[in-house]
Design a protein around this motif. Structure first.
Motif, mmCIF file in Angstrom:
data_model
loop_
_atom_site.group_PDB
_atom_site.id
_atom_site.type_symbol
_atom_site.label_atom_id
_atom_site.label_comp_id
_atom_site.label_asym_id
_atom_site.label_seq_id
_atom_site.Cartn_x
_atom_site.Cartn_y
_atom_site.Cartn_z
ATOM 1 N N ALA A 18 -18.173 10.301 -32.678
ATOM 2 C CA ALA A 18 -18.601 10.970 -31.967
ATOM 3 C C ALA A 18 -17.590 12.768 -32.544
ATOM 4 O O ALA A 18 -18.294 13.415 -32.674
ATOM 5 N N ALA A 19 -16.602 12.179 -32.223
ATOM 6 C CA ALA A 19 -15.197 12.915 -33.025
ATOM 7 C C ALA A 19 -13.831 12.463 -33.524
ATOM 8 O O ALA A 19 -13.406 12.247 -32.667
ATOM 9 N N ALA A 20 -14.091 12.601 -35.061
ATOM 10 C CA ALA A 20 -13.179 12.093 -35.179
ATOM 11 C C ALA A 20 -11.901 12.461 -35.449
ATOM 12 O O ALA A 20 -10.996 11.963 -35.360
ATOM 13 N N LEU A 21 -11.714 14.060 -35.786
ATOM 14 C CA LEU A 21 -10.847 14.494 -35.686
ATOM 15 C C LEU A 21 -11.424 16.017 -34.795
ATOM 16 O O LEU A 21 -12.442 16.415 -34.627
ATOM 17 N N PRO A 22 -10.360 16.494 -34.153
ATOM 18 C CA PRO A 22 -10.054 17.641 -33.314
ATOM 19 C C PRO A 22 -10.803 18.952 -34.191
ATOM 20 O O PRO A 22 -10.437 18.754 -35.195
ATOM 21 N N GLY A 23 -12.129 19.318 -33.584
ATOM 22 C CA GLY A 23 -12.419 20.923 -34.438
ATOM 23 C C GLY A 23 -11.376 21.659 -34.665
ATOM 24 O O GLY A 23 -10.302 21.667 -34.091
ATOM 25 N N LEU A 369 -7.987 5.606 -47.388
ATOM 26 C CA LEU A 369 -7.151 6.143 -46.677
ATOM 27 C C LEU A 369 -7.734 7.276 -47.751
ATOM 28 O O LEU A 369 -8.380 7.422 -49.177
ATOM 29 N N VAL A 370 -7.392 8.424 -47.645
ATOM 30 C CA VAL A 370 -8.253 9.762 -47.371
ATOM 31 C C VAL A 370 -7.718 10.878 -47.900
ATOM 32 O O VAL A 370 -6.753 11.114 -46.456
ATOM 33 N N GLY A 371 -7.752 12.069 -48.709
ATOM 34 C CA GLY A 371 -6.499 13.401 -48.799
ATOM 35 C C GLY A 371 -7.015 14.153 -50.018
ATOM 36 O O GLY A 371 -7.447 13.425 -51.061
ATOM 37 N N GLY A 372 -6.398 15.016 -50.031
ATOM 38 C CA GLY A 372 -6.241 16.017 -51.056
ATOM 39 C C GLY A 372 -7.323 16.839 -50.994
ATOM 40 O O GLY A 372 -8.140 16.566 -49.674
ATOM 41 N N GLY A 373 -7.264 18.256 -52.316
ATOM 42 C CA GLY A 373 -8.070 19.479 -51.810
ATOM 43 C C GLY A 373 -7.845 20.233 -51.008
ATOM 44 O O GLY A 373 -7.215 20.084 -49.992
ATOM 45 N N SER A 374 -9.207 20.938 -50.412
ATOM 46 C CA SER A 374 -8.523 22.190 -49.123
ATOM 47 C C SER A 374 -9.205 21.562 -47.878
ATOM 48 O O SER A 374 -9.717 20.068 -47.865
ATOM 49 N N ALA A 375 -8.533 22.393 -46.791
ATOM 50 C CA ALA A 375 -8.775 22.138 -45.755
ATOM 51 C C ALA A 375 -9.761 21.711 -45.705
ATOM 52 O O ALA A 375 -10.788 22.723 -46.046
ATOM 53 N N GLY A 376 -10.529 21.459 -44.903
ATOM 54 C CA GLY A 376 -12.144 20.611 -43.522
ATOM 55 C C GLY A 376 -12.574 20.204 -43.128
ATOM 56 O O GLY A 376 -12.004 19.408 -42.817
ATOM 57 N N ALA A 377 -13.388 19.125 -43.793
ATOM 58 C CA ALA A 377 -14.606 18.270 -43.094
ATOM 59 C C ALA A 377 -14.604 17.178 -44.299
ATOM 60 O O ALA A 377 -14.984 17.923 -45.318
ATOM 61 N N GLY A 435 -11.252 19.004 -39.064
ATOM 62 C CA GLY A 435 -10.180 19.538 -38.796
ATOM 63 C C GLY A 435 -9.542 19.344 -39.959
ATOM 64 O O GLY A 435 -8.135 19.293 -39.310
ATOM 65 N N MET A 436 -9.977 18.261 -41.256
ATOM 66 C CA MET A 436 -9.103 17.911 -42.262
ATOM 67 C C MET A 436 -7.350 19.440 -42.341
ATOM 68 O O MET A 436 -8.156 20.214 -42.895
ATOM 69 N N LYS A 437 -6.259 18.676 -43.261
ATOM 70 C CA LYS A 437 -5.287 19.661 -42.917
ATOM 71 C C LYS A 437 -5.268 19.339 -44.513
ATOM 72 O O LYS A 437 -5.375 18.710 -45.184
#
Length: 859
Positions: A18-23, A369-377, A435-437
């Motif tokens: 439903a929602a892995a991270l808060p919007g 494990l994921v990450g990198g790039g611009s913030a977002g979804a 809401g990824m940083k």
């Protein structure tokens, strides 16, 4: 050994949550350029059926990552399962510490595999002074004899030349004649050194040619010649030291493997024994990109040494405290089984969303494990989930490792969501992240879903405010500076790539406009740098009014330099709505990067559940997923000799409540060299040192105990700690008391050591016999001559004895200035009543001692 067994692999090598991270909204994350609506989600695919081979853990090493035996601490080293490190030869003059044989003691006892020795670091200058092969060869002979006669000599790898394309041989010359001359000299001297090492150490492993970058001109010639002369390196090494490596490494790797075939040589291990830039180090979102490309190709890799030795290339704070980068590597170390194919939105590109994943059928676990790039979804699409193994439902747990700076302590990664997910008939599922940083890394764990419902994640409201943001911050008598970027990759990492400095005038200040959702307490985390030579201070006002007495003066400990980011925390009370938080110049000078506000929590009031099925096991424990209640990741069943090691974080020295969650036999918990027993669900009050603490759980009776988690709560209670000022002890020889406004009690004891008579004796009281933690508060800023870019800090040691017992040698890392006091925890055994502690060092100076604290491990 562990990594040698993986060598064959090295060479061969749609349901929604439903929602892995808060919007996120602008108010939640007010970064420059962040739009209110998030961009369309990127897609990153994980194929659990496409194996890449056993997890190597090859990309977790560091150049000069260890400076001394004890720096970093054992508790900081052991959890990372290091495969390789690169160090200087014993007695080498390039740096004052980091000697290979010395640091190998802590490296090997904490599970490390291979130590690479940079033989040319025997020289003083950088670049190395070129005194010719006749000067170099006797040095090589001595180094080879030292290594051949050392314990575990088979675990050292000789690196005869470092960056020969730029140093001594100029193999990077664009002039054909100059290149050929340098090449031919290198060939001759490589052969001479290679053969001399082998004559002394016949089984030696030799690595090279170790250029500063991948070289398509030189390598074909070198390998052809080396094969013909029987001097091929056992390990192929080169460096990847630019932002462009993120897009170019794959082509370098492919070119080299094809080159092996064309030359007719057997595949050999690859070690990228220097990688990444300052802007990458300590940053989880950047590190994902580097580690993923090295791990999928099954190569070893060591992070570069740009600053100070002994902090694992910027991933350990002080000696024992994790930062965000450390937690990312802890995740990486926890991956088991085999890695599987990950398809990112864009392959082989700079600063893009990347990932790596592992799948362990024996544990019924997948980790991503994921990450990198611009913030977002991002939508993490997982394919070929084995329904026979996982069932028709899985628990997906999403956690975030945030950037905390190079010197900012980081609590364990926060769990953002625990959710049950249906596995599609085709074995697929999707985990959406929002809401990824940019600077964060994220971990998704997938485990079978049993009965019950996982406990909902507690995610407090949080917001970030950049000091340079022209909308949400007002700067008075300060200046915006740009830090690490793609074009300035060796600039230091900064949130938003900018910070505010030159805040050194009486009127200098930064006023942040913040907006909080409700009235309450908020943790204010200030990201800063301080190179003033002592703790600096600023004055905090809220809406133009002074904060409370304990909050209005913010004290910033020293950092390596203005841009070597640390964090200072304090608690503020705010009413719902908008406020202006102003940090104004007071004493000294700091650089401000950003502030974070987090609702209703402080680092002191920690409460963390450490999942048992993600702990480090020994023996043959059973993984049981019959229940998804609690942390959602099932239980670990321990009996007989089985054990599980948990990495438990403490924001400060003090007592915490540890509770083993589960059922069955009594649980034996081991910490700081002592053991205590409790029943499942029954709490213990135990002393934890600031940073990481390794707590081992096992059955106390040998009968089965089932653990779902080890829960740690508390604020670092100091009740039961006894404190003793150093100046209250008996001083011997030249040891002297010196006044200092920064020391506890206004004084410290210095001039200790450099002779056994120059000592300090303290009489302490123990209410009962047993194991105690001795917390030594000290300062040390000894340094060697400067280097072009490395800071040559020196650790000091003290021999600490209890009564007439044998002394234990304790290492005290450099504290950046003589006016900053850090602490080191030392386990000691005391008799009931009075005990005399003696601090000495017959051979060299010990650190300045401010005070000590003493606490029984079991409170």
């Amino acid at each position: 050994m562990r990594k040698r067994q993986a060598l064959a692999a090295v060479i061969a090598g749609a349901a929604l949550i439903a929602a892995a991270l808060p919007g996120a909204s602008y108010a939640d994350n007010p970064n420059p350029g962040q739009s209110k609506a998030e961009a369309a989600a990127q897609r990153i695919a994980v194929d659990l059926a496409a194996s890449e081979g056993p997890v190597l853990h090859g990309a977790n090493g560091a150049l000069y990552g260890l400076s001394d035996d004890g720096v970093p601490s054992d508790a900081a080293l052991a959890p990372l399962k290091l495969t390789t490190i690169s160090q200087k030869p014993e007695g080498g003059l390039q740096h004052p510490n980091g000697d290979a044989l010395t640091v190998s003691k802590s490296f090997f006892r904490n599970g490390g595999d291979d130590v690479y020795i940079l033989l040319q670091d025997m020289y003083t200058q950088w670049p190395y002074q070129d005194l010719g092969i006749d000067d170099y060869l006797p040095k090589v002979e001595k180094m080879a004899k030292d290594v051949a006669g050392a314990p575990h000599s088979e675990r050292f790898v000789y690196v005869p030349f470092n960056e020969p394309d730029q140093i001594w041989y100029k193999l990077d010359s664009s002039d054909p004649a100059a290149y050929q001359k340098g090449r031919d000299r290198f060939f001759a001297e490589w052969k001479t050194v290679y053969q001399r090492i082998r004559s002394i150490d016949p089984t030696a492993r030799i690595a090279g040619p170790n250029e500063a970058g991948y070289d398509t001109r030189f390598l074909p010639e070198f390998l052809t010649w080396a094969k013909a002369n029987n001097v091929l390196p056992d390990v192929m090494t080169w460096h990847e030291l630019s932002s462009g490596s993120l897009k170019d490494f794959q082509s370098h790797y492919d070119h080299y493997r094809a080159l092996e075939k064309s030359v007719g040589i057997s595949p050999r291990p690859i070690s990228i024994d220097e990688y990444a830039n300052r802007r990458d180090l300590s940053v989880p979102g950047q590190l994902v990109q580097w580690v993923s490309m090295f791990e999928r190709n099954k190569v070893y890799a060591n992070q570069a040494y740009w600053d100070a030795a002994g902090n694992l290339s910027g991933n350990v704070v002080r000696s024992n405290i994790p930062n965000g980068g450390w937690w990312f590597f802890r995740w990486y170390a926890g991956m088991t089984g085999r890695t599987v194919k990950v398809t990112p939105p864009t392959a082989n590109a700079i600063d893009t969303l990347q990932g790596l994943a592992s799948y362990d059928p024996s544990r019924k676990q997948a980790q991503i494990l994921v990450g990198g790039g611009s913030a977002g979804a991002a939508d993490v699409a997982v394919q070929h989930v084995d329904r026979d193994l996982f069932g028709s439902r899985v628990v997906a747990t999403v956690s975030e490792a945030e950037w905390s700076g190079y010197e900012g302590a980081a609590a364990p990664p926060r769990v953002l969501s625990r959710s049950e997910v249906k596995v599609g008939a085709d074995g697929s599922l999707t985990v959406p992240l929002t809401g990824m940083k940019t600077m964060s890394a994220y971990r998704i764990t997938l485990t079978p879903a049993g009965t019950g419902t996982p406990r909902a994640a507690d995610v407090p409201w949080s917001a970030s405010y950049e000091a340079e943001d022209p909308v949400r911050a007002t700067i008075t008598d300060g200046q915006v500076y740009t830090q690490g970027t793609v074009s300035n990759a060796n600039g230091y990492a900064a949130s938003g790539t900018k910070d505010v400095g030159s805040l050194n005038k009486p009127t200098s200040k930064v006023a942040f406009d913040v907006d909080v959702p409700k009235t309450g307490n908020y943790d204010l985390a200030i990201f800063y740098g301080n190179q003033a030579g002592a703790p600096s201070t600023q004055t905090l006002t809220i809406d133009g009014q002074p904060a409370s007495a304990e909050e209005q003066t913010v004290t910033y400990p020293s950092t390596l330099n203005w841009t070597y980011r640390g964090i200072q925390h304090l608690t503020v009370r705010l009413g719902a709505g908008r406020h202006t938080l102003t940090l104004a110049h007071d004493k000294g000078e700091v650089t401000l990067d950003k502030i974070d506000l987090t609702a209703a929590t402080t680092p002191a009031a920690s409460s963390v559940s450490y999942e048992a099925t993600l702990a480090d096991p020994s023996g043959s424990p059973r993984y049981d997923y019959s229940s998804a209640a609690g942390v959602g990741t099932g239980s670990l069943e321990l009996d007989g000799p089985d054990a599980a090691v948990f990495d438990v974080y403490a924001p400060r020295d003090g007592y915490y409540t540890l509770t083993p969650r589960g059922s069955g036999a009594p649980v034996k918990l081991s910490l700081h060299g002592t053991t205590t027993t409790t029943a499942p669900e029954r709490a213990l009050r135990l002393f934890l040192t600031a940073g990481n603490n390794r707590v081992t759980a096992a059955s106390a009776t040998g009968s089965a105990v089932r653990l779902s988690s080890l829960d740690a709560t508390g604020a670092g209670d100091t009740a039961g700690l006894a404190s003793y000022e150093a100046e209250s002890g008996t001083l011997g020889g030249a040891a002297a008391t010196t006044s200092s406004e920064y020391a506890s009690g206004g004084a410290y004891v210095g001039s200790l050591g450099a002779g056994a008579a120059n000592n300090l004796k303290l009489t302490v009281q123990a209410h009962s016999a047993g194991r105690y933690m001795l917390i030594v508060h000290y300062a040390n800023n000894q340094r060697a001559d400067g280097h072009q870019y490395n800071t040559n800090i020196i650790s000091r040691t003290a021999d600490i004895a209890v009564g007439s017992g044998a002394a234990q040698r304790v290492t005290f890392k450099n504290t950046w200035t003589w006016n900053d006091y850090w602490s080191v925890g030392v386990p000691v055994d005391l008799a009931k009543g009075a005990n005399t502690l003696t601090f000495s060092n017959a051979g060299s100076y010990a650190p300045n001692i401010d005070r000590v604290q003493l606490a029984p491990v079991t409170g």
